[in-house]
Write an enzyme that holds these catalytic residues in place. Structure first.
Site, mmCIF file in Angstrom:
data_model
loop_
_atom_site.group_PDB
_atom_site.id
_atom_site.type_symbol
_atom_site.label_atom_id
_atom_site.label_comp_id
_atom_site.label_asym_id
_atom_site.label_seq_id
_atom_site.Cartn_x
_atom_site.Cartn_y
_atom_site.Cartn_z
ATOM 1 N N ASP A 404 0.835 -1.201 0.000
ATOM 2 C CA ASP A 404 0.000 0.000 0.000
ATOM 3 C C ASP A 404 0.872 1.254 0.000
ATOM 4 O OD1 ASP A 404 -2.400 1.325 -0.043
ATOM 5 O OD2 ASP A 404 -2.766 1.182 2.102
ATOM 6 N N GLU A 407 2.869 4.800 -4.275
ATOM 7 C CA GLU A 407 3.104 5.775 -5.360
ATOM 8 C C GLU A 407 4.551 6.281 -5.417
ATOM 9 O OE1 GLU A 407 -0.851 5.157 -4.304
ATOM 10 O OE2 GLU A 407 0.600 6.164 -3.024
ATOM 11 N N ASP A 478 -8.726 4.426 -3.093
ATOM 12 C CA ASP A 478 -9.695 4.724 -2.036
ATOM 13 C C ASP A 478 -10.924 5.427 -2.586
ATOM 14 O OD1 ASP A 478 -7.882 3.616 -0.270
ATOM 15 O OD2 ASP A 478 -6.993 5.544 0.264
#
Length: 804
Positions: A404, A407, A478
């Protein structure tokens, strides 16, 4: 005077970017040569190399002396041998494969591409490079439509958009988003070519925004290279592109099952209770996903610990064993951040595995979870350190890694990374967009080395073009728990899938926000999930994402969607096989059938058999659908429809799903976990129609675990064929492949033939008439014929004869 003026202009380093289109190119032609499948052209500015990586794909790289080039990340490295031909005139070079051609003007040094002699695309002043920006420009044709840029909610045609190329979290997105978790420096044209810019740096795609006739790629630094691939249709273009950048290896079979997942399970006791509740309610389950609390009691301060919180999970090894015995796999979240407050901070500092600051120490910064450093996944020491942790967890029984915030979510521009593969240092902005790509690679390659008989499971939300070759299972981030959030998911799936990321999926039910439980929204999202590559409800815990915690009616509707998915496991595994072999995604645009439906996102194809229309507004119980040409059948009641616009029922119990005439749909009886999957009893549906005279299909099956089953041939492949005329329907069932350990010795097949207006006059099985009532039956109400047979190794042929 033209050439001297152009040469003079190149020496004027103070010239402004606005003038670039007047003179930017590769320099003046000097000479060329061919080395294998590569054309090398020396110019006054540098060297242009053009490599054939596939008969319909070429990779161009221009290197100027003194202008730093970073590694390329887009290509898989597996070139297809291709015959090449170079022809030369005073004005140009022509570099040609059997299908794709490059024409390079010696005068202007601009490249033009052709497929089978027909024009594809031409550079418009082509390459340019300045101190702070570099890139390429191409001419757009009138009316040309362009896909690409990765995760955005902008509509299918991105022409007219200027899109940042910088992976960035967009928490709680809903109806629109111009920048998200997973950008792609790649575009695809409705003229059936694709361009991939193999540059990892912060940049932008300008698709006719600044100038309506120019497609521009720009980056602040990085590699000056691009790939062009082409096809004769959109599906063949996807095959060409993925042949160059890589295709997805098969995931483990359990990846197609239902996941229990939320943010998050706080303890071993809670996790065990959730799994037990699924079993008590007879809702199939294959995996449980543990979010942040597996390594800490709260959100702040523990990230980077990467070890069990033994207060909350006192005996995780036993929990993992118990779950595995019950067919439940466990997936753990991890993040690339090591907080200074975590128990591993001193270890990480001593090991030197963190990205550096300009003074040589670890680059520290603050973000939501605390003060932190960032694991340098580009550097060999960090790769070894992180993999050792993952390996220890795997040996305890952890089945998958969820990466998670990759990026990375926070990535200061002055962060320095050590790129071990090229012995270079790079700033954050130079390699930001491939951080997730390299993270996935380190997990995948190490897992394949240390556990050669297992398929990795790697779920991440960021990467680069081609990251699918490292087994990444991406999700769309999300998303807001809202109808507008649901409405975005088809576009995101279609856009990403066309560029090779076939396992893109959403947090079913929505992740972020929500004041109260919306039963209808939740139900509609899960119904769509049945026809997605991955079925994983996930959300913030104030509204439970698991169906087991909701009212009886909601549970019943959710269970129906999940049960249907498990019955479709043979079809899902076959789509996975097709994706690995061809690159074609699970979720496909209607333009595959009809280019006029380029912009359509209300419906999609799920494989070749299904047409799916998610219900994305409340209160809808009937809706209009657009069917491509041909004949289709309602999957629920066999209503026959022809291509065009139709109004169809959409009761709360189901969303509209249509099946293409001529489709074979293999199904199996319901199981509670894929561990119990078997095709020993197989239900094979064939959707017959007089309009379809020839049809085919297949069923792929292996042990669900071996990462080399396709290359080793250790799988079973059932091939189905149909031939139809007015007098009879002939169905053939053949077996190919070497088989696999544990496969059924024989299959008891129930062949369900749809759209049978009247009972058959005669049925022949391998030329012998069926006479026993137990061998077949005809349902006059549903217009279905059922034929029961057993198949071992031999090909079986069924002939259904009709009355004159």
């Amino acid at each position: 005077m033209l050439q001297p003026i152009r040469t003079l202009r190149r020496t004027l380093m103070g010239i402004t970017l606005c003038c670039a289109s007047a003179w930017a190119d590769y320099g003046d032609y000097r000479s060329h040569r061919v080395e294998g499948q590569t054309l090398i052209v020396d110019t006054t500015l540098g060297q242009l190399s053009v490599s054939v990586v596939h008969p319909t794909a070429m990779y161009l790289h221009f290197a100027e002396p003194g202008r730093r080039q970073l590694p390329g990340y887009a290509l898989s490295g597996d070139s297809v041998p291709s015959a090449v031909v170079v022809s030369e005139t005073d004005q140009s070079l022509m570099f040609t494969t059997a299908a794709l051609s490059l024409s390079l003007s010696k005068e202007t040094m601009t490249a033009a591409f052709f497929l089978e002699g027909e024009p594809l695309v031409t550079e418009a002043a082509g390459y340019y490079a300045f101190e702070t920006v570099r890139g390429f420009r191409f001419a757009l044709q009138d009316g040309e439509k362009i896909l690409g840029g990765g995760e955005r909610v902008l509509g299918m045609d991105r022409r007219g958009e200027r899109m940042p190329l910088y992976n960035r979290a967009h928490y709680g997105y809903n109806g629109a988003s111009s920048q998200m978790y997973y950008s792609l420096p790649a575009v695809m044209s409705d003229r059936n070519y694709a361009l991939v810019f193999d540059n990892s740096a912060r940049g932008a795609l300008d698709i006719g925004h600044t100038r309506k006739d120019i497609l521009g790629f720009e980056a602040s630094a990085g590699r000056t290279a691009y790939l062009i691939s082409a096809g004769t249709s959109m599906p063949s273009l996807v095959e060409s592109l993925t042949a160059a950048v890589g295709r997805q290896p098969l995931p483990p079979r359990w990846a197609f099952g239902n996941f229990a997942s939320r943010f998050g399970y706080h303890s071993e006791a809670e996790t065990r209770a959730v799994v037990e509740r699924f079993r008590q309610q007879s809702i199939p389950l294959d995996a449980v996903v543990l979010d942040l609390y597996w390594f800490g009691p709260d959100i702040i301060g523990h990230m980077g610990r990467l070890d069990w919180d033994r207060n909350a999970f006192p005996d995780p090894e036993r929990m993992l064993r118990d779950f595995a015995q019950d067919g439940i796999k466990t997936v753990l979240i991890s993040e690339p951040f090591i907080l200074t407050s975590s128990t591993r901070w001193d270890e990480a500092q001593e090991a030197g595995i963190l990205a550096r600051s300009i003074d040589g120490g670890a680059r520290l910064f603050d973000f939501y979870f605390g003060n932190t450093g960032l694991v340098d996944v580009f550097a060999d020491p960090a790769r070894r350190w992180l993999w050792n942790i993952y390996r220890d967890l795997h040996d305890q029984g952890v089945a998958g890694i969820w990466g998670d915030l990759g990026e990375p979510e926070v990535h200061p521009a002055d962060t320095l990374h050590t790129i071990s593969d090229s012995d270079q240092q790079a700033t954050a902005d130079e390699v930001h967009n491939v951080y997730g790509h390299e993270w996935a690679r380190l997990v995948y390659e190490n897992h394949r080395r240390d556990y050669p008989t297992e398929r990795p499971f790697i779920m991440m939300r960021s990467g680069f073009i081609g990251t699918q070759r490292y087994g990444i299972i991406p999700w769309t981030g999300d998303v807001e728990r809202s109808w507008s959030g649901l409405q975005t998911q088809t576009e995101l799936s279609l856009q990403m899938g066309l560029f090779g990321l076939g396992y893109i999926h959403s947090d079913l039910g929505g992740f972020a926000g929500g004041d109260s439980f919306d039963r209808e929204l939740y139900t509609r999202w899960l119904q769509m999930g049945t026809y997605q590559p991955v079925f994983r409800p996930h959300a913030q815990e104030h509204i439970a994402p698991e169906p087991i915690f909701h009212d009886r009616r909601t549970r019943k509707l959710a269970k129906a969607a999940i049960d249907q998915r498990y019955r479709l496991l043979p079809y899902l595994q076959t789509l996975a096989f097709e994706n690995t072999i061809t690159g074609l995604p699970f979720v496909r645009p209607l333009m595959f059938d009809d280019p006029a439906l380029f912009d359509h996102t209300a419906s999609y194809l799920f494989g070749n058999a299904f047409h799916v229309t998610p219900i994305t507004e409340p209160g809808v119980r009937a809706t209009e659908i657009t069917l491509p040409s041909g004949v289709w059948f309602d999957f629920a009641d066999d209503t026959r429809l022809e291509g065009g616009v139709h109004r169809v029922a959409a009761p709360l119990q189901r969303i509209p799903v249509m099946v293409r005439a001529g489709a074979f749909v293999p199904m199996t009886p319901l199981v509670q976990t894929t561990q119990d999957y078997s095709s020993e009893s197989l239900i094979l549906h064939y959707y017959d129609d007089r309009s379809v005279t020839l049809a085919g299909g297949q069923l792929f099956e292996d042990d669900g675990e071996s990462p080399t089953s396709i290359e080793d041939g250790t799988y079973d492949l059932l091939r189905f064929a149909a031939a139809r005329d007015d007098r009879q329907l002939v169905l053939e069932l053949a077996r190919l492949g070497r088989g696999y350990a544990g496969m059924p010795v024989a299959r008891n097949i129930t062949l369900v033939v749809h759209n049978q207006e009247e009972p058959p006059a005669q049925i022949l099985l391998d030329g012998v008439p069926l006479v026993e009532p137990a061998d077949s039956d005809y349902d006059s109400r549903r217009k279905q014929l059922r034929i029961r047979l057993t198949q071992a190794d031999a090909t079986r042929t069924v002939v259904i004869r009709y009355a004159p």
